[in-house]
Design an enzyme around this catalytic site. Sequence first.
Site, PDB file in Angstrom:
ATOM      1  CE  LYS A   1      -3.661   1.069 -15.978  1.00  0.00           C
ATOM      2  NZ  LYS A   1      -4.627   0.009 -15.976  1.00  0.00           N
TER       3      LYS A   1
ATOM      4  CB  THR B   1      -4.829  -5.875  -0.953  1.00  0.00           C
ATOM      5  OG1 THR B   1      -5.648  -5.137  -1.855  1.00  0.00           O
ATOM      6  CG2 THR B   1      -5.657  -6.339   0.221  1.00  0.00           C
TER       7      THR B   1
ATOM      8  N   PRO C   1       0.779  -1.238   0.000  1.00  0.00           N
ATOM      9  CG  PRO C   1      -0.001  -0.988   2.178  1.00  0.00           C
ATOM     10  CD  PRO C   1       0.747  -1.936   1.300  1.00  0.00           C
TER      11      PRO C   1
ATOM     12  CG  MET D   1     -10.453   2.363  -7.600  1.00  0.00           C
ATOM     13  SD  MET D   1     -10.291   1.340  -9.075  1.00  0.00           S
ATOM     14  CE  MET D   1     -10.598  -0.293  -8.417  1.00  0.00           C
TER      15      MET D   1
ATOM     16  N   GLY E   1       0.679  -1.409  -7.357  1.00  0.00           N
ATOM     17  CA  GLY E   1       0.298  -1.066  -5.992  1.00  0.00           C
ATOM     18  C   GLY E   1      -0.508  -2.193  -5.358  1.00  0.00           C
ATOM     19  N   GLY E   2      -0.328  -2.382  -4.055  1.00  0.00           N
ATOM     20  CA  GLY E   2      -1.111  -3.402  -3.343  1.00  0.00           C
ATOM     21  C   GLY E   2      -0.790  -4.795  -3.825  1.00  0.00           C
TER      22      GLY E   2
ATOM     23  CG  ASP F   1       0.514   1.024 -11.912  1.00  0.00           C
ATOM     24  OD1 ASP F   1       0.589   0.995 -10.679  1.00  0.00           O
ATOM     25  OD2 ASP F   1       0.172   0.072 -12.631  1.00  0.00           O
TER      26      ASP F   1
HETATM   27  N1  SAH Z   1      -4.103  -3.537  -6.520  1.00  0.00           N
HETATM   28  C1  SAH Z   1      -4.378  -2.508  -5.537  1.00  0.00           C
HETATM   29  C2  SAH Z   1      -5.678  -1.775  -5.825  1.00  0.00           C
HETATM   30  C3  SAH Z   1      -5.651  -0.979  -7.110  1.00  0.00           C
HETATM   31  S1  SAH Z   1      -7.125  -0.095  -7.355  1.00  0.00           S
HETATM   32  C4  SAH Z   1      -4.383  -3.115  -4.133  1.00  0.00           C
HETATM   33  O1  SAH Z   1      -4.370  -4.333  -4.009  1.00  0.00           O
HETATM   34  O2  SAH Z   1      -4.382  -2.363  -3.170  1.00  0.00           O
HETATM   35  C5  SAH Z   1      -6.698   1.496  -6.747  1.00  0.00           C
HETATM   36  C6  SAH Z   1      -7.460   1.793  -5.455  1.00  0.00           C
HETATM   37  O3  SAH Z   1      -6.835   1.135  -4.358  1.00  0.00           O
HETATM   38  C7  SAH Z   1      -7.471   3.244  -5.062  1.00  0.00           C
HETATM   39  O4  SAH Z   1      -8.457   3.975  -5.767  1.00  0.00           O
HETATM   40  C8  SAH Z   1      -7.813   3.152  -3.598  1.00  0.00           C
HETATM   41  O5  SAH Z   1      -9.176   2.867  -3.399  1.00  0.00           O
HETATM   42  C9  SAH Z   1      -7.021   1.915  -3.188  1.00  0.00           C
HETATM   43  N2  SAH Z   1      -5.695   2.253  -2.646  1.00  0.00           N
HETATM   44  C10 SAH Z   1      -4.499   1.905  -3.138  1.00  0.00           C
HETATM   45  N3  SAH Z   1      -3.486   2.323  -2.329  1.00  0.00           N
HETATM   46  C11 SAH Z   1      -4.080   2.960  -1.302  1.00  0.00           C
HETATM   47  C12 SAH Z   1      -3.598   3.606  -0.132  1.00  0.00           C
HETATM   48  N4  SAH Z   1      -2.291   3.688   0.157  1.00  0.00           N
HETATM   49  N5  SAH Z   1      -4.501   4.144   0.735  1.00  0.00           N
HETATM   50  C13 SAH Z   1      -5.829   4.072   0.491  1.00  0.00           C
HETATM   51  N6  SAH Z   1      -6.350   3.467  -0.606  1.00  0.00           N
HETATM   52  C14 SAH Z   1      -5.492   2.914  -1.485  1.00  0.00           C
END
Ligand code: SAH
Length: 258
Positions: free
Chosen positions: A68, A129, A23, A183, A99-100, A46
Amino acid sequence: MNSPQCKQTSFAPGTVCLVGAGPGDPELLTVKALRLIHSADVVVYDYLVSPGILAEIPAGCERVFVGKQAGHPCKPQEEIEQILVALAKQGKRVVRLKGGDPFVFGRGGEEAETLTQAGIPVQVIPGITAALGAAASSGIPLTHRAHASALVFLTGHESPGKPESAVRWEDYAKLRATLCIYMGRHRLASITQRLMDGGLSGDTPAAIIEAATTERRREVLATLSTLAERSEAAAIASPAIVIIGGVCARETAAVPEA
Ligand code: SAH
């Protein structure tokens, strides 16, 4: 880490590793993710990948940004997939850093499919995540014997081509589950209203957490009926995740991470 039971993922030239970056906090990267980043020839990433994690990319390693960002033009998904195929065909060790977790709302499934169809070996390295990172940083136990025995990950933003929302929000009102909405910031007023229409009490504790696990982290704790307004008043920005359920009540919250 070097015990015989610990099998290292091999990273042969021409392979793509879909790697979860977690995150935001670089310390929440997995050991495996860090090792693969350190041995990659190229890292394709990204906008959700934090500067602290990008700092781990070795100086001699090529970087490709395929960002993106909500509201900004971004590379079409097909183009990103073709970049990955082309780099792997050049015999590079490719880290696709997302991310995540790559398989949680990250379109990692589509990338893995395209690469496999092109005959390119793919490995998937899970990441923490956003829902897990955000909950921990706010001291919200996502499950709790007294409040929730189910946990649901939902998206508030679906592919624009879909004729109607595939998420039947009213149905989720009845689950007695903790709802984690990725999102969902833009459509928060309509999502919370539909959950209330489905029978979830407006008094249900709810939270929105911005940039969890980073220095920019902010949160708004409210109820289902007040969250959209309070989030807007606090100008909560992207990336932000919404958590709804009894577990968000402060008295049930664990001590936040130090
Ligand atoms: N694959 C990622 C999600 C991608 S979708 C995962 O597993 O976390 C992108 C969304 O993830 C963002 O719009 C938000 O809702 C959430 N997100 C990602 N990083 C975040 C963070 N550090 N804090 C809060 N929400 C986050």
